[in-house]
Design a protein around this motif. Structure first.
Motif, PDB file in Angstrom:
ATOM      1  N   GLN A   8      -7.153   1.437   5.726  1.00  0.00           N
ATOM      2  CA  GLN A   8      -7.289   0.734   4.446  1.00  0.00           C
ATOM      3  C   GLN A   8      -5.923   0.401   3.846  1.00  0.00           C
ATOM      4  O   GLN A   8      -5.748  -0.661   3.259  1.00  0.00           O
ATOM      5  CB  GLN A   8      -8.098   1.574   3.458  1.00  0.00           C
ATOM      6  CG  GLN A   8      -9.559   1.678   3.811  1.00  0.00           C
ATOM      7  CD  GLN A   8     -10.265   2.680   2.926  1.00  0.00           C
ATOM      8  OE1 GLN A   8      -9.793   3.803   2.712  1.00  0.00           O
ATOM      9  NE2 GLN A   8     -11.417   2.273   2.386  1.00  0.00           N
ATOM     10  N   ILE A   9      -4.980   1.297   4.005  1.00  0.00           N
ATOM     11  CA  ILE A   9      -3.630   1.047   3.499  1.00  0.00           C
ATOM     12  C   ILE A   9      -3.000  -0.115   4.250  1.00  0.00           C
ATOM     13  O   ILE A   9      -2.453  -1.037   3.642  1.00  0.00           O
ATOM     14  CB  ILE A   9      -2.752   2.315   3.600  1.00  0.00           C
ATOM     15  CG1 ILE A   9      -3.276   3.385   2.636  1.00  0.00           C
ATOM     16  CG2 ILE A   9      -1.287   1.990   3.319  1.00  0.00           C
ATOM     17  CD1 ILE A   9      -2.690   4.763   2.858  1.00  0.00           C
ATOM     18  N   ARG A  10      -3.092  -0.097   5.573  1.00  0.00           N
ATOM     19  CA  ARG A  10      -2.529  -1.198   6.366  1.00  0.00           C
ATOM     20  C   ARG A  10      -3.172  -2.532   5.989  1.00  0.00           C
ATOM     21  O   ARG A  10      -2.489  -3.549   5.850  1.00  0.00           O
ATOM     22  CB  ARG A  10      -2.678  -0.914   7.855  1.00  0.00           C
ATOM     23  CG  ARG A  10      -1.633   0.073   8.385  1.00  0.00           C
ATOM     24  CD  ARG A  10      -1.648   0.138   9.901  1.00  0.00           C
ATOM     25  NE  ARG A  10      -2.781   0.885  10.413  1.00  0.00           N
ATOM     26  CZ  ARG A  10      -2.851   2.217  10.498  1.00  0.00           C
ATOM     27  NH1 ARG A  10      -1.831   2.953  10.110  1.00  0.00           N
ATOM     28  NH2 ARG A  10      -3.920   2.804  10.966  1.00  0.00           N
ATOM     29  N   GLU A  11      -4.479  -2.533   5.804  1.00  0.00           N
ATOM     30  CA  GLU A  11      -5.171  -3.764   5.401  1.00  0.00           C
ATOM     31  C   GLU A  11      -4.705  -4.211   4.011  1.00  0.00           C
ATOM     32  O   GLU A  11      -4.506  -5.398   3.769  1.00  0.00           O
ATOM     33  CB  GLU A  11      -6.680  -3.554   5.409  1.00  0.00           C
ATOM     34  CG  GLU A  11      -7.261  -3.458   6.799  1.00  0.00           C
ATOM     35  CD  GLU A  11      -8.736  -3.069   6.790  1.00  0.00           C
ATOM     36  OE1 GLU A  11      -9.323  -2.883   5.689  1.00  0.00           O
ATOM     37  OE2 GLU A  11      -9.302  -2.923   7.893  1.00  0.00           O
ATOM     38  N   GLY A  12      -4.535  -3.266   3.110  1.00  0.00           N
ATOM     39  CA  GLY A  12      -4.071  -3.593   1.769  1.00  0.00           C
ATOM     40  C   GLY A  12      -2.664  -4.167   1.768  1.00  0.00           C
ATOM     41  O   GLY A  12      -2.359  -5.088   1.007  1.00  0.00           O
ATOM     42  N   LEU A  13      -1.810  -3.634   2.629  1.00  0.00           N
ATOM     43  CA  LEU A  13      -0.427  -4.116   2.703  1.00  0.00           C
ATOM     44  C   LEU A  13      -0.357  -5.562   3.173  1.00  0.00           C
ATOM     45  O   LEU A  13       0.580  -6.277   2.815  1.00  0.00           O
ATOM     46  CB  LEU A  13       0.401  -3.222   3.630  1.00  0.00           C
ATOM     47  CG  LEU A  13       0.659  -1.806   3.115  1.00  0.00           C
ATOM     48  CD1 LEU A  13       1.398  -0.997   4.170  1.00  0.00           C
ATOM     49  CD2 LEU A  13       1.417  -1.811   1.805  1.00  0.00           C
ATOM     50  N   GLU A  14      -1.342  -5.997   3.950  1.00  0.00           N
ATOM     51  CA  GLU A  14      -1.365  -7.391   4.404  1.00  0.00           C
ATOM     52  C   GLU A  14      -1.520  -8.362   3.247  1.00  0.00           C
ATOM     53  O   GLU A  14      -1.108  -9.515   3.343  1.00  0.00           O
ATOM     54  CB  GLU A  14      -2.499  -7.586   5.417  1.00  0.00           C
ATOM     55  CG  GLU A  14      -2.242  -6.888   6.734  1.00  0.00           C
ATOM     56  CD  GLU A  14      -3.414  -7.002   7.696  1.00  0.00           C
ATOM     57  OE1 GLU A  14      -4.378  -7.752   7.406  1.00  0.00           O
ATOM     58  OE2 GLU A  14      -3.373  -6.325   8.736  1.00  0.00           O
ATOM     59  N   ARG A  15      -2.072  -7.886   2.133  1.00  0.00           N
ATOM     60  CA  ARG A  15      -2.259  -8.741   0.953  1.00  0.00           C
ATOM     61  C   ARG A  15      -1.081  -8.646  -0.019  1.00  0.00           C
ATOM     62  O   ARG A  15      -1.070  -9.329  -1.043  1.00  0.00           O
ATOM     63  CB  ARG A  15      -3.554  -8.356   0.240  1.00  0.00           C
ATOM     64  CG  ARG A  15      -4.801  -8.644   1.068  1.00  0.00           C
ATOM     65  CD  ARG A  15      -6.077  -8.381   0.291  1.00  0.00           C
ATOM     66  NE  ARG A  15      -6.310  -6.975  -0.007  1.00  0.00           N
ATOM     67  CZ  ARG A  15      -6.888  -6.102   0.828  1.00  0.00           C
ATOM     68  NH1 ARG A  15      -7.275  -6.503   2.021  1.00  0.00           N
ATOM     69  NH2 ARG A  15      -7.077  -4.854   0.459  1.00  0.00           N
ATOM     70  N   LEU A  16      -0.122  -7.794   0.284  1.00  0.00           N
ATOM     71  CA  LEU A  16       1.026  -7.577  -0.592  1.00  0.00           C
ATOM     72  C   LEU A  16       2.290  -8.172   0.025  1.00  0.00           C
ATOM     73  O   LEU A  16       2.295  -8.561   1.190  1.00  0.00           O
ATOM     74  CB  LEU A  16       1.213  -6.078  -0.840  1.00  0.00           C
ATOM     75  CG  LEU A  16       0.035  -5.378  -1.532  1.00  0.00           C
ATOM     76  CD1 LEU A  16       0.257  -3.878  -1.534  1.00  0.00           C
ATOM     77  CD2 LEU A  16      -0.169  -5.908  -2.942  1.00  0.00           C
ATOM     78  N   THR A  17       3.370  -8.192  -0.749  1.00  0.00           N
ATOM     79  CA  THR A  17       4.630  -8.775  -0.299  1.00  0.00           C
ATOM     80  C   THR A  17       5.664  -7.682  -0.044  1.00  0.00           C
ATOM     81  O   THR A  17       6.054  -6.967  -0.987  1.00  0.00           O
ATOM     82  CB  THR A  17       5.182  -9.749  -1.365  1.00  0.00           C
ATOM     83  OG1 THR A  17       4.187 -10.725  -1.652  1.00  0.00           O
ATOM     84  CG2 THR A  17       6.454 -10.430  -0.889  1.00  0.00           C
ATOM     85  N   ASP A  18       6.077  -7.540   1.195  1.00  0.00           N
ATOM     86  CA  ASP A  18       7.196  -6.664   1.568  1.00  0.00           C
ATOM     87  C   ASP A  18       6.990  -5.175   1.294  1.00  0.00           C
ATOM     88  O   ASP A  18       7.954  -4.423   1.220  1.00  0.00           O
ATOM     89  CB  ASP A  18       8.499  -7.132   0.900  1.00  0.00           C
ATOM     90  CG  ASP A  18       8.901  -8.529   1.326  1.00  0.00           C
ATOM     91  OD1 ASP A  18       8.613  -8.904   2.478  1.00  0.00           O
ATOM     92  OD2 ASP A  18       9.490  -9.249   0.498  1.00  0.00           O
ATOM     93  N   TRP A  19       5.767  -4.741   1.132  1.00  0.00           N
ATOM     94  CA  TRP A  19       5.496  -3.303   0.970  1.00  0.00           C
ATOM     95  C   TRP A  19       5.345  -2.681   2.350  1.00  0.00           C
ATOM     96  O   TRP A  19       4.844  -3.304   3.273  1.00  0.00           O
ATOM     97  CB  TRP A  19       4.223  -3.084   0.154  1.00  0.00           C
ATOM     98  CG  TRP A  19       4.393  -3.414  -1.292  1.00  0.00           C
ATOM     99  CD1 TRP A  19       4.250  -4.647  -1.865  1.00  0.00           C
ATOM    100  CD2 TRP A  19       4.752  -2.524  -2.341  1.00  0.00           C
ATOM    101  NE1 TRP A  19       4.489  -4.563  -3.214  1.00  0.00           N
ATOM    102  CE2 TRP A  19       4.804  -3.272  -3.536  1.00  0.00           C
ATOM    103  CE3 TRP A  19       5.027  -1.158  -2.393  1.00  0.00           C
ATOM    104  CZ2 TRP A  19       5.119  -2.700  -4.764  1.00  0.00           C
ATOM    105  CZ3 TRP A  19       5.344  -0.591  -3.624  1.00  0.00           C
ATOM    106  CH2 TRP A  19       5.385  -1.357  -4.789  1.00  0.00           C
ATOM    107  N   GLU A  20       5.789  -1.433   2.454  1.00  0.00           N
ATOM    108  CA  GLU A  20       5.701  -0.690   3.717  1.00  0.00           C
ATOM    109  C   GLU A  20       4.999   0.637   3.467  1.00  0.00           C
ATOM    110  O   GLU A  20       5.124   1.228   2.395  1.00  0.00           O
ATOM    111  CB  GLU A  20       7.099  -0.416   4.266  1.00  0.00           C
ATOM    112  CG  GLU A  20       7.881  -1.670   4.587  1.00  0.00           C
ATOM    113  CD  GLU A  20       9.319  -1.366   4.984  1.00  0.00           C
ATOM    114  OE1 GLU A  20       9.773  -0.216   4.784  1.00  0.00           O
ATOM    115  OE2 GLU A  20       9.981  -2.280   5.484  1.00  0.00           O
ATOM    116  N   TRP A  21       4.313   1.119   4.482  1.00  0.00           N
ATOM    117  CA  TRP A  21       3.593   2.392   4.441  1.00  0.00           C
ATOM    118  C   TRP A  21       4.442   3.450   5.104  1.00  0.00           C
ATOM    119  O   TRP A  21       4.875   3.290   6.246  1.00  0.00           O
ATOM    120  CB  TRP A  21       2.262   2.210   5.137  1.00  0.00           C
ATOM    121  CG  TRP A  21       1.488   3.405   5.577  1.00  0.00           C
ATOM    122  CD1 TRP A  21       0.984   3.610   6.842  1.00  0.00           C
ATOM    123  CD2 TRP A  21       1.057   4.521   4.800  1.00  0.00           C
ATOM    124  NE1 TRP A  21       0.283   4.778   6.877  1.00  0.00           N
ATOM    125  CE2 TRP A  21       0.315   5.373   5.629  1.00  0.00           C
ATOM    126  CE3 TRP A  21       1.250   4.904   3.484  1.00  0.00           C
ATOM    127  CZ2 TRP A  21      -0.242   6.566   5.189  1.00  0.00           C
ATOM    128  CZ3 TRP A  21       0.700   6.094   3.036  1.00  0.00           C
ATOM    129  CH2 TRP A  21      -0.048   6.910   3.881  1.00  0.00           C
TER     130      TRP A  21
END
Length: 101
Positions: A8-21
């Motif tokens: 879910q985090i990886r999927e959420g990051l796809e909708r954000l700009t330049d965020w990393e997990w």
């Protein structure tokens, strides 16, 4: 508050700009480079206002014109839906700030 799975985090990051997990530190993070120190402080002030509105606060590190932001719900020991929502709001603020420069 919903604890997010790694997927879910990886999927959420796809909708954000330049965020990393960072799974080891259990947080999502982003570094923003601005034209100068005062621009960085102005962005941090905008982020602080948004964070107060939702009572959820990022860790912020300012190094001259770079602002590093980290989000994790410390009380839960996890990344939650609140972190992703605040990350999206931060993206909006960064976009608005960088369009002005």
């Amino acid at each position: 508050m919903v604890h997010l799975s790694d997927e879910q985090i990886r999927e959420g990051l796809e909708r954000l700009t330049d965020w990393e997990w960072d799974s080891e530190a259990v947080l999502v993070q982003r570094t923003v480079r601005l034209p100068d120190f005062l621009s960085a402080i102005a962005l941090v002030d905008e982020i602080a206002q948004a964070a107060e509105q939702v009572d959820h606060h990022p860790d912020i590190d300012i190094r001259y014109n770079k602002v590093r932001l980290a989000l994790s719900t410390h009380s839960e020991g996890a990344v939650t839906d609140k972190d992703m929502a605040l990350a999206a709001r931060i993206d909006e603020l960064v976009d608005a700030t960088t369009r002005q420069d």
